[in-house]
Scaffold this active site. Structure first.
Site, PDB file in Angstrom:
ATOM      1  N   GLU A   1       1.046  -1.079  -0.212  1.00 56.43           N
ATOM      2  CA  GLU A   1       0.120  -0.346   0.135  1.00 56.43           C
ATOM      3  C   GLU A   1       0.866   0.826  -0.203  1.00 56.43           C
ATOM      4  O   GLU A   1       1.865   1.561   1.168  1.00 56.43           O
ATOM      5  CB  GLU A   1      -1.305   0.236   0.906  1.00 56.43           C
ATOM      6  CG  GLU A   1      -2.481   0.666   1.202  1.00 56.43           C
ATOM      7  CD  GLU A   1      -1.683   2.113   1.683  1.00 56.43           C
ATOM      8  OE1 GLU A   1      -1.005   3.345   1.142  1.00 56.43           O
ATOM      9  OE2 GLU A   1      -1.840   2.724   3.358  1.00 56.43           O
TER      10      GLU A   1
ATOM     11  N   CYS B   1      -2.091   8.963   3.037  1.00 57.23           N
ATOM     12  CA  CYS B   1      -1.565   8.168   1.250  1.00 57.23           C
ATOM     13  C   CYS B   1      -3.037   8.258   0.083  1.00 57.23           C
ATOM     14  O   CYS B   1      -3.096   8.209  -0.640  1.00 57.23           O
ATOM     15  CB  CYS B   1      -1.373   6.172   1.372  1.00 57.23           C
ATOM     16  SG  CYS B   1      -2.567   5.478   2.897  1.00 57.23           S
TER      17      CYS B   1
END
Length: 513
Positions: free
Chosen positions: A266, A300
């Site tokens: 990720e 993110c």
């Protein structure tokens, strides 16, 4: 705007002591910990080296060999107790996240709530690790799939979500029958120590209730890049879930592939949103502002690129600039603050470098200046920046982990969709529209190529239940929800013959007398 004058190190120590952590663990180590709130040192934690890490991984592998034999619903009971302990410690752990990572109070608490939510999800999952019964062409046979624990799950987390990412992986890995090894960011080790202490409290309750659990079921490894490399390279770690930059992912992915280990990656997301002519601009303004400025642009899933249709550009962008100019920036520990600090000086320098490059490429910058430099000389607060760009070029196609929003005008929907997809990063995306055709096209196979594609909500704000990750560049698996649990297990196909004969290929005979 003022900065709270409190003893951050003392408060962090009080929280850790309340969780039963010995003072030596966070006061007598070699790794200095600084709070981005003020830049001051708040601890010195003990580190391990690669050799110590390898020894710890071996011990955690032995724990896996025992834990895999515990029935899955009993494994779920441990995670249920972990959720209870997190509920009891929510205020303290959330506060520690704010002190160490610089998140505003609501975001620190929200991160702990995500930990609680994934525990709830995983407890139910512990009774739903289903396999299929498969139709077979052979008479008196049954064919089925079964799911088995995979082994040690390695977890590498980043500073921006210092505890939630660990829990997303840990809760699923534990109910699936795996043991876990966690290497947190060197920038946020105190929250990792606190989370491990909370887990150990849950484990103690689990054993006191008459359950069996091995030692070293969850291991914390604090150290630098060599420790992460030891985790990635160890042959008894069949799965590594790593969160961080795409640069880190490019280093980790090939190493895991070389030994045929699994990766859940990720990585950074250069996330975009499209604003169409039919968009509700009030809703859009709130959604864009939250997604782009929240956590000082250090999620993110932060919004970094905004494509605005030419018919609404001159209405939306001035309103957006006004919101940027008025947003309260300051200590994340104070009520009313919406934007806290950057994590450190390197993040500030990266932001200024990107803004300079944007100007060089023809961009017009609003905001981006340093704030509160006299009040906190060692901390780095900034005014979030809007950069109006003539095209998607230069720093726009690169991710800068800071509150920079690049705004580009467009006239054709397909062009905007192509721009959304024209960067290598592909974590999250969104569209603001009231046109059903545009919304459906955006989430269709020809639409956004990101792991998350939202309609009338920004790209940030992952929710437990939906699998997270799945970037186009890495193909690196999913975590947190949906059927992500399958990534933490191995699948076997079983065939059972309950008849008295064994079918052979046509014409094949042999004597068994």
């Amino acid at each position: 705007m003022t900065l709270t004058t409190i003893d951050l190190g003392g408060e962090a120590g009080k929280i850790l002591a309340g969780l039963g952590v010995p003072a030596a663990v966070w006061q007598e180590g070699t790794l200095s910990v600084r709070s981005p709130v003020s830049g001051e040192k708040i601890g010195s934690v003990q580190e391990v080296g690669p050799d110590e890490a390898a020894t710890a991984i071996e011990a955690t592998h032995k724990a896996f060999l025992e834990w895999r034999l515990v029935p899955a619903p009993r494994r779920g009971e441990l995670v249920r107790l972990l959720g209870e302990e997190l509920r009891a410690a929510k205020d303290d752990l959330g506060r520690l996240v704010s002190i160490e990572a610089g998140k505003i109070v609501s975001e620190g608490l929200g991160e702990v709530q995500e930990m609680i939510d994934i525990c709830d999800f995983a407890v139910g999952l512990s009774r739903q690790l289903y396999g299929l019964t498969i139709a077979t062409e052979r008479a008196d046979h049954r064919m089925m799939e079964t799911w088995h624990p995979l082994g040690v799950t390695g977890i590498i987390s980043a500073f921006n979500f210092p505890v939630a990412v660990w829990s997303w992986n840990a809760a699923l890995a534990l109910v699936c029958g795996n043991s876990i090894v966690w290497k947190p960011s060197e920038k946020t080790p105190l929250t990792a120590i606190a989370s491990q202490a909370i887990f150990e409290k849950a484990l103690k309750r689990y054993i006191e209730a008459g359950n069996t659990a091995p030692a070293n079921l969850s291991t914390l490894l604090i150290g630098g890049a060599p420790v992460g490399e030891a985790l990635v390279d160890h042959p008894k770690v069949p799965l590594v879930s790593a969160t961080g930059s795409t640069r880190m992912g490019r280093a980790v992915g090939p190493k895991l592939a070389a030994r045929f280990a699994r990766a859940i990656l990720e990585l950074g997301g250069n996330n975009a949103a499209i604003v169409t002519p039919t968009a509700n601009l009030d809703l859009t303004l709130r959604g864009v502002a939250f997604a782009a400025m929240g956590t000082a642009g250090q999620r993110c899933t932060s919004l970094r690129r905004l494509f605005v249709h030419e018919t609404v550009y001159d209405t939306l962008v001035p309103r957006l600039k006004k919101a940027y100019a008025s947003v309260p920036v300051g200590s994340p520990l104070e009520a009313g603050t919406l934007v806290g600090p950057l994590i450190d000086e390197a993040a500030f320098n990266g932001m200024q470098k990107a803004l300079a490059a944007a100007k060089q490429a023809g961009g017009t910058v609003t905001g981006g200046e340093r704030l509160l430099a006299e009040e906190a000389t060692s901390a780095f607060y900034v005014r979030p920046a809007i950069v109006e760009m003539p095209e998607q070029t230069g720093p726009v196609v690169e991710e800068t982990f800071a509150p920079i929003l690049y705004v580009i005008k467009y006239s054709d929907f397909d062009t905007a969709l192509a721009l959304n997809n024209a960067v290598p990063q592909g974590l999250s995306s969104s569209i603001f529209t009231n046109d059903m055709r545009e919304a459906e096209a955006f989430v269709s196979a020809r639409g956004s190529d990101c792991g998350i594609a939202n309609v009338n909500i920004g790209p940030s704000g992952a929710e437990i239940g939906g699998a997270f990750g799945g970037e186009k560049e890495t193909g690196g698996g999913r975590e947190s929800g949906s059927d992500a649990w399958k990534g933490y297990m191995r699948r076997a196909t079983n065939t059972v013959n309950y008849g008295s004969t064994l079918p052979l290929a046509q014409g094949v005979k042999f004597d068994i007398a």
